[in-house]
Design a protein around this motif. Structure first.
Motif, short mmCIF file in Angstrom:
data_model
loop_
_atom_site.label_atom_id
_atom_site.label_comp_id
_atom_site.label_asym_id
_atom_site.label_seq_id
_atom_site.Cartn_x
_atom_site.Cartn_y
_atom_site.Cartn_z
N LEU A 79 0.88 -0.94 -0.14
CA LEU A 79 0.20 -0.10 0.04
C LEU A 79 0.86 1.22 0.04
O LEU A 79 0.55 2.06 -0.77
CB LEU A 79 -0.82 0.02 1.17
N TYR A 80 2.09 1.31 0.88
CA TYR A 80 2.81 2.54 0.80
C TYR A 80 3.59 2.54 -0.43
O TYR A 80 3.90 3.65 -0.95
CB TYR A 80 3.52 2.41 2.08
N PHE A 81 3.84 1.40 -0.96
CA PHE A 81 4.45 1.45 -2.25
C PHE A 81 3.53 1.81 -3.25
O PHE A 81 3.99 3.07 -4.13
CB PHE A 81 4.99 -0.15 -2.64
N ALA A 82 2.39 1.88 -3.31
CA ALA A 82 1.40 2.42 -4.24
C ALA A 82 1.22 3.81 -4.04
O ALA A 82 1.48 4.82 -4.97
CB ALA A 82 0.02 1.93 -4.14
N LEU A 83 1.16 4.20 -2.87
CA LEU A 83 1.10 5.66 -2.26
C LEU A 83 2.33 6.65 -2.75
O LEU A 83 1.88 7.52 -3.27
CB LEU A 83 0.70 5.59 -0.90
N VAL A 84 3.37 5.87 -2.61
CA VAL A 84 4.75 6.84 -2.98
C VAL A 84 4.88 7.13 -4.21
O VAL A 84 5.27 8.14 -4.70
CB VAL A 84 5.88 6.24 -2.02
N ARG A 85 4.46 6.22 -4.90
CA ARG A 85 4.80 6.21 -6.66
C ARG A 85 3.67 7.13 -7.09
O ARG A 85 4.08 7.75 -8.27
CB ARG A 85 4.52 4.88 -7.20
N ASN A 86 2.46 7.30 -6.32
CA ASN A 86 1.49 8.37 -7.14
C ASN A 86 1.41 9.54 -6.43
O ASN A 86 0.88 10.63 -6.86
CB ASN A 86 0.11 7.81 -7.01
N TRP A 87 1.84 9.61 -5.13
CA TRP A 87 1.83 11.04 -4.40
C TRP A 87 3.26 11.57 -3.79
O TRP A 87 3.44 12.51 -3.31
CB TRP A 87 0.94 10.70 -3.21
N ASN A 88 4.29 10.77 -4.20
CA ASN A 88 5.63 11.00 -3.54
C ASN A 88 5.62 10.96 -1.88
O ASN A 88 4.80 9.86 -1.51
CB ASN A 88 6.08 12.39 -3.68
N VAL A 120 4.33 10.85 1.85
CA VAL A 120 3.16 10.90 2.52
C VAL A 120 3.11 10.63 3.84
O VAL A 120 4.34 10.31 4.51
CB VAL A 120 2.39 9.77 1.93
N PRO A 121 2.02 10.99 4.65
CA PRO A 121 2.17 10.55 6.31
C PRO A 121 2.29 9.25 6.47
O PRO A 121 1.61 8.47 5.94
CB PRO A 121 0.88 11.13 6.58
N SER A 138 6.19 12.63 5.34
CA SER A 138 7.46 12.04 5.19
C SER A 138 8.11 12.18 3.87
O SER A 138 7.45 12.46 3.04
CB SER A 138 7.43 10.61 5.79
N SER A 139 9.38 12.07 3.96
CA SER A 139 10.22 12.23 2.81
C SER A 139 9.92 10.76 1.94
O SER A 139 9.52 9.95 2.63
CB SER A 139 11.58 12.39 3.12
N VAL A 140 10.10 10.88 0.62
CA VAL A 140 10.14 9.77 -0.19
C VAL A 140 11.26 8.66 0.26
O VAL A 140 10.67 7.60 0.54
CB VAL A 140 10.62 10.21 -1.60
N ALA A 141 12.19 9.15 0.99
CA ALA A 141 13.23 8.29 1.28
C ALA A 141 12.80 7.56 2.62
O ALA A 141 12.87 6.34 2.90
CB ALA A 141 14.75 8.84 1.71
N GLU A 142 12.13 8.18 3.45
CA GLU A 142 11.42 7.51 4.77
C GLU A 142 10.43 6.86 4.31
O GLU A 142 10.18 5.58 4.97
CB GLU A 142 11.08 8.84 5.74
N VAL A 143 9.54 7.03 3.35
CA VAL A 143 8.40 6.20 3.05
C VAL A 143 9.12 4.64 2.47
O VAL A 143 8.88 3.71 2.87
CB VAL A 143 7.62 6.70 1.83
N TYR A 144 10.28 5.01 1.66
CA TYR A 144 10.79 3.73 1.05
C TYR A 144 11.51 2.91 2.28
O TYR A 144 11.31 1.68 2.10
CB TYR A 144 11.82 4.11 -0.02
N GLU A 145 12.00 3.56 3.35
CA GLU A 145 12.53 2.64 4.51
C GLU A 145 11.61 1.84 5.03
O GLU A 145 11.76 0.88 5.48
CB GLU A 145 13.24 3.90 5.29
N LEU A 146 10.23 2.31 5.26
CA LEU A 146 9.25 1.55 5.98
C LEU A 146 8.75 0.39 4.91
O LEU A 146 8.39 -0.64 5.21
CB LEU A 146 7.96 2.34 6.33
#
Length: 477
Positions: A139-148, A150-151, A166-174
């Motif tokens: 889900l977060y993978f879908a969110l970050v690819r479409n919105w950069n 996200v919280p 959060s930053s893109v890097a922080e989202v990818y970390e999770l």
């Protein structure tokens, strides 16, 4: 009736309201104690994300309008004109966000409470946690690819309403952390059809690493799946044989790594927006709204697609929708017996063909040149497309000596475009590769502004999250 025995069809969407409320109405120390209770909570993760306002219609419809090979019509027209989403389409991407975050909330409840359960084996705890983390990662993978950025809402801040972006890097970390945890604890074989295995987690990791440009790691994960021998392409000899993969009565295939399951039952159907019911064609029982179309002569992606490729005849058919006889509609997900509640076709998030093409690209990039292993992964998909056995050298095989790294990657991208057409993947691929604007200009003659590379953060988030203001909105909205 197709797939009615599958657990996900018994305990998602139609039953999701009850499942969503249970964790709120019962004390967590009571509700999350048995296998049945935790399984119900895990099933509640699927409900919002697979609904009409998410994967069943809005998510793929919005992405398909952006792809280079097609156009949108009707209320979806602004999507493929790249001139800004109107209020209707802003609302459509907004409810995708809302539904995805509802599923994330339900995943967080499982992740927070399952470790405290007293009547579940440690092995079952690990499997439930792995499934919840796999879905949260996806889900977060879908969110970050479409919105950069996200919280990030996790089990650690579930009671906090205001969460900064959060930053893109922080989202990818999770995303990566959750996917690795899922890989470590999911079972070798899915508990039921429609649930993830550790091989689904490895496939997710392969794609995540592609986005992070960690090509060596991406290739290695993909190779693990290939070497496992768990999956194989479904062989075809004529175009209609592809219905053995996508047909509404198909329960499972050797190609399925992770699909979202749908049925014709009320609340469980894949809502089709592709079809037009005419005297000649009836690919969708309720009729359809043909929200997307393409053209066999004016769209270069379609025009240059060889008629010998069996996928072309399987996916496209010429029908005049008022734009001329060369206009085409899509019939990949067809169900003439569909009810008003939707079709029985499943949503293929990861197929073995996806995995092979991840491997082809990552293997070539990590070696700075196409290798025999990369070529073989590409050739398997290519052979099958032309009706040849996928594992045997054929007359249509691509030759390594004909390609350098750049031209080979171009070929992989072309093959993936045809292979995953109408699966909601093409636009994301073009963005990852940094060629989205170039492709739309070449094919559609439209200059795409930067703002269209992302969707707007919905007003539901801006209005109620005090740590997000208009200044935190994506550029141009």
């Amino acid at each position: 009736m197709k797939k009615i025995f599958l657990l996900l069809l018994l305990l998602t969407t139609g039953c999701s309201d009850a499942l969503l409320e249970k964790p709120k109405s019962l004390a967590s120390e009571i509700f999350y104690n048995t296998d049945a209770e935790v399984k119900a909570a895990v099933n509640a993760i699927y409900g919002p994300m697979r609904a009409d306002n998410a994967l069943s219609i809005n998510y793929p419809a919005q992405l398909e309008g952006l792809a280079d090979y097609g156009n949108s019509r009707g209320s979806q027209t602004p999507v493929s004109l790249y001139q800004g989403l109107d209020n209707t389409n802003i609302n459509r991407v907004g409810v995708i966000w809302d539904n995805f975050y509802q599923s994330i909330r339900n995943a967080n409840l499982v992740i927070a409470n399952v470790p405290k359960a007293t009547a579940i084996s440690e092995a079952n705890k690990a499997a439930f946690l792995g499934e919840a983390k796999f879905l949260r990662s996806l889900l977060y993978f879908a969110l970050v690819r479409n919105w950069n950025g996200v919280p990030l809402r996790t089990e650690a801040n579930m009671t906090v309403s205001d969460v900064a972006r959060s930053s893109v890097a922080e989202v990818y970390e999770l995303i990566l952390s959750d996917a690795l945890a899922a890989e470590a604890s999911l079972p070798d074989t899915p508990a039921e059809i429609g649930r993830p295995s550790k091989w689904a987690a490895k496939t997710l990791l392969s794609e995540i690493y592609l986005y992070q440009e960690n090509y060596k790691a991406s290739a290695a994960k993909a190779k693990e799946v290939i070497d496992s021998g768990k999956y194989a392409l479904v062989e075809v000899s004529q175009s209609e044989d592809f219905q053995k993969i996508y047909g509404p009565e198909v329960v499972n295939t050797a190609e399925e790594i992770f699909y979202f399951k749908y049925s014709r039952q009320q609340g469980f159907g894949l809502v089709s927006y592709a079809h037009r019911k005419t005297a000649q064609y009836n690919y969708y029982g309720p009729g359809g709204v043909y929200a997307q179309y393409t053209d066999s002569t004016t769209n270069s992606v379609i025009k240059n697609w060889s008629g010998k490729d069996l996928r072309k005849a399987h996916i496209l058919y010429n029908v005049d929708i008022g734009l001329g006889k060369s206009s085409c509609l899509y019939r990949k997900f067809r169900d003439p017996a569909a009810t008003n509640y939707g079709a029985g076709n499943d949503y293929p998030w990861y197929r073995y063909a996806d995995l092979l093409l991840f491997h082809a690209e990552a293997e070539a990039r990590s070696n700075q040149a196409p290798t025999e292993a990369a070529l073989e992964s590409l050739n398997k998909v290519h052979r099958r497309a032309y009706g040849y056995p996928s594992n045997t050298v054929s007359a249509v095989d691509l030759k390594r000596t004909d390609y350098n790294l750049t031209s080979f990657i171009d070929k992989v991208v072309e093959e993936r475009g045809y292979e995953t057409m109408y699966e909601g993947k093409r636009w994301l691929d073009l963005k990852r590769l940094g060629i989205a604007k170039q492709r739309i200009l070449e094919v559609k003659k439209i200059v795409v502004a930067d703002k269209h590379m992302l969707w707007p953060i919905p007003s539901s988030e801006i209005l109620y999250n005090k740590l997000l203001t208009a200044e935190n909105q994506n550029p141009g909205y």
